[in-house]
Design a protein around this motif. Structure first.
Motif, short mmCIF file in Angstrom:
data_model
loop_
_atom_site.label_atom_id
_atom_site.label_comp_id
_atom_site.label_asym_id
_atom_site.label_seq_id
_atom_site.Cartn_x
_atom_site.Cartn_y
_atom_site.Cartn_z
N PRO A 406 14.34 5.91 16.40
CA PRO A 406 15.39 5.23 17.48
C PRO A 406 14.19 5.01 18.56
N SER A 407 13.01 3.99 18.39
CA SER A 407 11.87 3.90 19.73
C SER A 407 12.08 2.61 20.23
N PRO A 408 12.34 1.94 20.76
CA PRO A 408 11.99 -0.17 21.57
C PRO A 408 11.14 -0.37 19.69
N PHE A 409 12.23 -1.31 19.31
CA PHE A 409 11.76 -2.34 18.56
C PHE A 409 10.45 -2.47 18.17
N VAL A 410 9.01 -2.36 19.15
CA VAL A 410 8.43 -3.10 18.95
C VAL A 410 7.72 -2.03 18.64
N ARG A 411 7.86 -1.25 19.30
CA ARG A 411 7.59 0.31 18.34
C ARG A 411 7.36 0.66 17.33
N ASN A 412 8.13 0.54 17.23
CA ASN A 412 8.21 0.46 15.25
C ASN A 412 7.77 -0.02 14.76
N VAL A 413 7.09 -1.45 14.86
CA VAL A 413 6.72 -2.87 14.38
C VAL A 413 5.52 -2.05 14.52
N LEU A 414 4.64 -1.67 15.37
CA LEU A 414 2.66 -1.28 16.13
C LEU A 414 2.94 -0.47 15.43
N ARG A 415 3.41 0.78 15.22
CA ARG A 415 3.37 1.89 14.87
C ARG A 415 3.44 1.84 12.72
N ALA A 416 3.84 0.72 12.22
CA ALA A 416 4.07 0.52 10.83
C ALA A 416 2.73 0.17 10.19
N ASN A 417 2.31 -1.24 11.69
CA ASN A 417 0.73 -1.51 11.91
C ASN A 417 -0.36 -0.36 11.92
N GLU A 418 -0.23 0.24 12.09
CA GLU A 418 -0.74 1.28 12.78
C GLU A 418 -0.79 1.80 11.33
N TRP A 419 0.30 2.38 10.42
CA TRP A 419 0.38 3.31 9.06
C TRP A 419 -0.56 2.61 8.64
N HIS A 420 -0.52 1.02 8.46
CA HIS A 420 -0.53 0.28 7.13
C HIS A 420 -2.80 0.54 7.54
N THR A 421 -3.07 0.95 9.13
CA THR A 421 -4.32 0.61 9.28
C THR A 421 -5.57 1.90 8.96
N ASP A 422 -4.83 2.91 8.63
CA ASP A 422 -4.81 3.91 8.30
C ASP A 422 -4.98 4.47 6.71
N ARG A 423 -3.94 4.02 6.64
CA ARG A 423 -3.82 3.78 4.74
C ARG A 423 -5.20 2.59 4.33
N ASP A 424 -4.96 1.89 4.42
CA ASP A 424 -6.53 0.83 4.36
C ASP A 424 -7.62 2.09 4.77
N LEU A 425 -8.11 2.19 5.44
CA LEU A 425 -9.24 3.16 5.83
C LEU A 425 -9.34 4.21 5.06
N ALA A 426 -8.25 5.27 4.80
CA ALA A 426 -8.40 5.91 3.66
C ALA A 426 -8.20 5.80 2.78
N LYS A 427 -8.80 4.50 2.05
CA LYS A 427 -9.22 4.12 1.08
C LYS A 427 -10.91 4.18 1.00
N LEU A 428 -12.00 3.97 2.21
CA LEU A 428 -12.87 4.41 2.06
C LEU A 428 -13.38 5.25 1.23
N GLY A 429 -14.48 5.77 0.86
CA GLY A 429 -15.14 6.25 -0.34
C GLY A 429 -14.42 7.17 -0.93
N LYS A 430 -13.82 6.41 -1.40
CA LYS A 430 -12.74 7.28 -2.43
C LYS A 430 -12.10 5.87 -4.09
N PRO A 431 -11.93 6.41 -5.17
CA PRO A 431 -11.58 5.47 -6.27
C PRO A 431 -10.64 4.47 -5.86
N VAL A 432 -10.34 3.34 -6.80
CA VAL A 432 -9.96 2.35 -6.65
C VAL A 432 -8.78 2.20 -7.11
#
Length: 650
Positions: A406-432
């Motif tokens: 229930p945080s401010p709406f924009v914080r949920n948006v930005l946390r989702a963005n950061e989650w996507h960034t971390d998901r992407d970076l976790a792909k480095l060095g791993k099989p596609v």
């Protein structure tokens, strides 16, 4: 008849004069583009239907007592915070105070790389864009892609063209940036200065940016470098500090536009810090505006929709929140969508069509007179290797690390963005991960991914007017069959044909066959550059070449698959006076019914690699003897191009 709406047709128009009008003329006459939309047509109708379904999903998730951490809880909280306008107004700009203070605190140039990385982690992208994608030279591994960006208008040309419309838009853009600065607390003079600073800096970046046509060449945008090589090409910016704060392991990079990054590094090194702060603050606020109080959201709408696309009215909030959720956590929302809205029978029927189209394309490749046996063998290998993803992922992605509350709406948006960034970076060095999807299940679209060598059809598009399980086969083969054939053709278009069966950027054509291919694609460029959707503004034949190849090839492949089906099942009778061959083309044309505002069309003619919808019907069909035969179009009719001018590839 099911699948074709006779009330859409204008039978006073001869099909050989204007088949789009023949199939859709009455629909065009009676249809008004909704005040909140830049364009309206078959895609829009499905999308609106899907939004109704998604709204039900979100409201049910928000009202149920669900387990913390479940997909329902995250969808429900995102929806609730997005719809709570009173809370958004009460929180105000404090919701992004941390990002604004980070920018305001920039007091030395050495801190700039880390600052940019922190913003980029939240997918606020001043300067440039960072992503993790497959290595075009080795599709089995992922690498970091660095891409040009940092502009607040849709394309470099908006900064550089010296004609009246572009000058007018630039003037309105400066006023827009200035009003945003005033909303942040600047007085009028400071706001005007900040806006002029933004335009000057972005114009400098635009001058260094690669054109959209050049970006379609995969060889021009594949520039593999080590970190040391990037530092040499773009000196003056501490790339190790940037990547370290981004939390990216050091490794190979694909620097898609090296000249841009060289100029960006110079710009960041010599522009005064005061001006850089104005530029960075602008990109924070413009990126977050849709999730902020009404004044910011309305100002963003005014320029990006009203000025650029001629849209007079903003969409209702519930649609905007759902579109935001689809962008930021679309697969999670998609899990609820497919439970409620998707038919397993539709998936089975469309997979049957895919099989017919693959077989038809195989036959067409084997029968090509202009392609040699060596290239044919590789083309067939690539076709056989096509992966097909249908409706939704077989396995949903792990969203356990995504925090929505229930945080401010924009914080949920930005946390989702950061989650996507971390998901992407976790792909480095791993099989596609070859099971991953790049679109949500509810998306009304489809795609071909050359690095995966796959065609993908989300559930969202598998409904009328593109697919109707109750319609006759002729209509479905013309409508969704064209879409399937289009995506298959992308594997062999001017860019997709540069990738081999394994998704690697590698030449597998003989020189003679490539030359023969390009002589045919040159005809396509010339054909579409002759079309003038608006007075004085023609289609960019080079920008739209890949999509036009997809349309022309897709319809031919769908037709051949349709003939295979007729051979297998027998030729059905006429329906409402139309033979099955005619229903094939009517199904195709009605699926592309479309009206668009002139302002929105101007934007698309500048930046969209797709031709306007009417020409996605008229262009390909005017080249097809099968269409001419179905409707008796003789030489000299508007829908019959001279034989020597007809591009034929597949």
């Amino acid at each position: 008849m099911r699948g074709i709406d006779l009330s859409h047709m204008d039978t006073s128009v001869r099909p050989c004069d204007d088949f789009f009008r023949f199939a859709n003329g009455k629909w065009v006459e009676r249809t008004e583009i909704p005040a909140e939309e830049p364009v309206w047509g078959g895609f829009s109708e499905i999308r609106d239907h899907n939004l109704d379904v998604l709204r039900t999903c979100a409201e049910e998730a928000a009202s149920s007592g669900v387990a913390p951490g479940s997909v329902e809880q995250k969808v429900g909280d995102y929806w609730t915070t997005g719809m709570d306008e009173a809370a958004i107004e009460a929180t105000g700009i404090d919701a992004i105070r941390a990002e604004l203070e980070l920018v305001a605190g920039l007091s030395e140039r050495a801190a700039l790389p880390a600052l940019l990385a922190k913003l980029h982690r939240e997918r606020l992208f001043p300067g440039f864009v960072v992503a993790v994608r497959q290595d075009p030279g080795d599709s089995t591994r992922n690498v970091i892609w660095l891409q040009q960006g940092g502009l607040g208008m849709p394309d470099r040309d908006y900064y550089l063209k010296d004609e009246e419309r572009s000058r007018e838009i630039r003037s309105k853009y400066v006023a827009h940036v200035s009003r945003m600065a005033e909303l942040l607390g600047d007085d009028a003079d400071a706001a005007r200065y900040a806006a002029a600073t933004v335009l000057a800096l972005e114009t400098r970046l635009a001058l260094a940016s690669m054109t959209r046509v050049d970006q379609r060449d995969p060889y021009k945008t594949y520039n593999k470098m080590t970190l040391a090589q990037l530092a040499e090409r773009a000196p003056g910016f501490e790339w190790p500090a940037y990547l370290g704060t981004l939390r990216a392991p050091e490794g190979d990079l694909n620097v898609r536009q090296p000249a841009f990054f060289a100029e960006l590094a110079k710009t960041l090194a010599d522009v005064p810090l005061e001006q850089l702060r104005s530029y960075l603050r602008w990109h924070v606020i413009r990126s977050a505006a849709a999730s902020l109080p009404k004044a910011f959201e309305a100002e963003s709408f005014d320029f990006n929709s009203r000025v650029l696309q001629g849209v007079p009215q903003q969409k209702p909030r519930w649609k905007r929140v759902l579109e935001s959720m689809d962008q930021h956590m679309g697969e999670e929302l998609g899990q609820l969508y497919v439970r409620k809205a998707f038919s397993a029978e539709a998936k089975r029927r469309v997979l049957e069509l895919v099989g017919d189209l693959r077989a038809a394309l195989r036959e067409r490749i084997r029968g090509l007179e202009w392609m040699g046996e060596q290239t044919k063998a590789q083309a067939l290998r690539k076709l056989d290797a096509f992966a097909v993803k249908m409706a939704y992922p077989d396995q949903w992605r792990d969203h356990s690390a995504l925090v929505v509350d229930p945080s401010p709406f924009v914080r949920n948006v930005l946390r989702a963005n950061e989650w996507h960034t971390d998901r992407d970076l976790a792909k480095l060095g791993k099989p596609v991960d070859r099971t991953e999807w790049l679109m949500s299940p509810q998306t009304v679209n489809a795609y071909y991914n050359p690095l995966m060598n796959e065609i993908v059809f989300p559930a969202g598009i598998l409904q009328p007017p593109f697919f109707d399980a109750e319609a006759d086969d002729a209509v479905n083969y013309g409508a969704i069959g064209m879409v399937i054939g289009h995506e298959m053709s992308h594997g062999f278009d001017d860019a997709g044909s540069r990738y081999d069966a394994d998704g690697n950027l590698k030449e597998w054509w003989t020189k003679d066959d490539r030359a023969a291919y390009e002589s045919r694609t040159d005809l396509i460029v010339r054909q579409y550059e002759a079309y003038e959707p608006l007075p004085g503004q023609r289609i960019n034949g080079k920008l739209t070449l890949g999509e036009n190849i997809g349309d022309i090839g897709g319809i031919k492949i769908a037709w051949s698959a349709f003939q295979r089906m007729l051979d297998r099942k027998g030729r059905p009778a006429e329906i409402d006076g139309f033979a099955p061959e005619q229903r094939f083309f009517l199904g195709l044309a009605q699926s592309w019914r479309n009206k668009i505002r002139d302002e929105a069309l101007r934007v698309r003619l500048n930046i969209d690699p797709h031709s306007p919808a009417i020409f996605r019907v008229l262009g390909p069909l005017s080249n097809m003897p099968e269409f001419h035969g179905a409707f008796g179009c003789g030489a000299g009719s508007a829908m019959t191009r001279p034989q020597a001018e007809r591009p034929t590839i597949w």
